[in-house]
Scaffold this motif. Structure first.
Motif, PDB file in Angstrom:
ATOM      1  N   ARG A 252       0.849  -1.189   0.000  1.00 21.85           N
ATOM      2  CA  ARG A 252       0.000   0.000   0.000  1.00 21.85           C
ATOM      3  C   ARG A 252       0.885   1.240   0.000  1.00 21.85           C
ATOM      4  O   ARG A 252       1.821   1.334   0.786  1.00 21.85           O
ATOM      5  N   GLU A 253       0.557   2.164  -0.861  1.00 17.45           N
ATOM      6  CA  GLU A 253       1.272   3.424  -0.905  1.00 17.45           C
ATOM      7  C   GLU A 253       0.281   4.536  -0.628  1.00 17.45           C
ATOM      8  O   GLU A 253      -0.797   4.589  -1.227  1.00 17.45           O
TER       9      GLU A 253
ATOM     10  N   PRO B 266       9.049   7.357   4.554  1.00 14.77           N
ATOM     11  CA  PRO B 266       9.421   6.148   3.813  1.00 14.77           C
ATOM     12  C   PRO B 266       9.400   4.877   4.659  1.00 14.77           C
ATOM     13  O   PRO B 266       9.381   3.790   4.118  1.00 14.77           O
ATOM     14  N   TYR B 267       9.392   5.000   6.000  1.00 12.60           N
ATOM     15  CA  TYR B 267       9.441   3.812   6.839  1.00 12.60           C
ATOM     16  C   TYR B 267       8.082   3.405   7.392  1.00 12.60           C
ATOM     17  O   TYR B 267       8.002   2.601   8.301  1.00 12.60           O
ATOM     18  N   GLY B 268       6.983   3.983   6.892  1.00 16.71           N
ATOM     19  CA  GLY B 268       5.655   3.526   7.261  1.00 16.71           C
ATOM     20  C   GLY B 268       4.893   4.392   8.228  1.00 16.71           C
ATOM     21  O   GLY B 268       3.738   4.119   8.510  1.00 16.71           O
ATOM     22  N   ALA B 269       5.476   5.454   8.764  1.00 15.62           N
ATOM     23  CA  ALA B 269       4.738   6.359   9.650  1.00 15.62           C
ATOM     24  C   ALA B 269       3.927   7.322   8.788  1.00 15.62           C
ATOM     25  O   ALA B 269       4.453   7.958   7.879  1.00 15.62           O
TER      26      ALA B 269
ATOM     27  N   LYS C 261       0.334  11.009  14.158  1.00 14.82           N
ATOM     28  CA  LYS C 261       1.037   9.989  13.375  1.00 14.82           C
ATOM     29  C   LYS C 261       0.582   8.603  13.793  1.00 14.82           C
ATOM     30  O   LYS C 261       0.363   8.342  14.976  1.00 14.82           O
ATOM     31  N   VAL C 262       0.440   7.714  12.813  1.00 14.98           N
ATOM     32  CA  VAL C 262       0.065   6.322  13.065  1.00 14.98           C
ATOM     33  C   VAL C 262       0.944   5.420  12.216  1.00 14.98           C
ATOM     34  O   VAL C 262       1.599   5.862  11.268  1.00 14.98           O
ATOM     35  N   ASN C 263       0.935   4.142  12.568  1.00 12.48           N
ATOM     36  CA  ASN C 263       1.636   3.137  11.787  1.00 12.48           C
ATOM     37  C   ASN C 263       0.863   2.894  10.493  1.00 12.48           C
ATOM     38  O   ASN C 263      -0.362   2.813  10.502  1.00 12.48           O
TER      39      ASN C 263
END
Length: 142
Positions: free
Chosen positions: A54-55, A91-94, A107-109
């Motif tokens: 997912r992007e 870029p790391y998913g946050a 902010k969420v994962n």
């Protein structure tokens, strides 16, 4: 009636037999290890094939998973509340989200959100009425 086992008194033959048995056990263990490794690789391939990448881009509408609903389940409560707007994605998913009222950002994962497929134009007022006041109930009383 009673069968007596014969004792193998030949030391060289007994040692050779024991070494053969130990080698067979090692071969069996190695075969089991290789089979387990092959099985794990196949299961990892099948599992990874089902994972969708997912992007999220800024401006996308997303739904957020409510993990607290597992503790206090509600029969008709949705586990995916609201349409949140993505402010930024690292870029790391946050993922940084903003609610509809635009009061604050948080902010969420990235694993806790999914794309919202509806549009903002779909929201409309739904008329609410009590079941006692429904026209069907009123016509049956007459």
């Amino acid at each position: 009636m009673w069968a007596l086992k014969k004792l193998n008194l030949d030391w060289a033959e007994a040692a050779n037999l024991r070494m053969t048995q130990l080698n067979e056990i090692d071969e069996f263990r190695l075969h089991a290890y290789e089979s387990a490794t092959i099985y794990k690789e196949m299961m990892k391939f099948v599992h990874d094939k089902k994972i969708l990448k997912r992007e999220f881009n800024s401006g996308d509408l997303v739904l957020l998973f409510n993990s607290r609903l597992k503790l206090f389940p509600g029969k008709l409560k949705s586990k995916w509340p609201g349409a949140f707007k993505v402010v930024s994605a690292s870029p790391y998913g946050a993922i940084e989200l903003e609610p509809e009222d635009r009061t604050r950002t948080f902010k969420v994962n990235g694993q806790r959100i999914k794309h919202y497929l509806g549009t903002a134009g779909e929201r409309h007022l739904i008329e609410k009425f009590a079941l006692r006041d429904s026209p069907i109930a009123a016509s049956t009383k007459e």
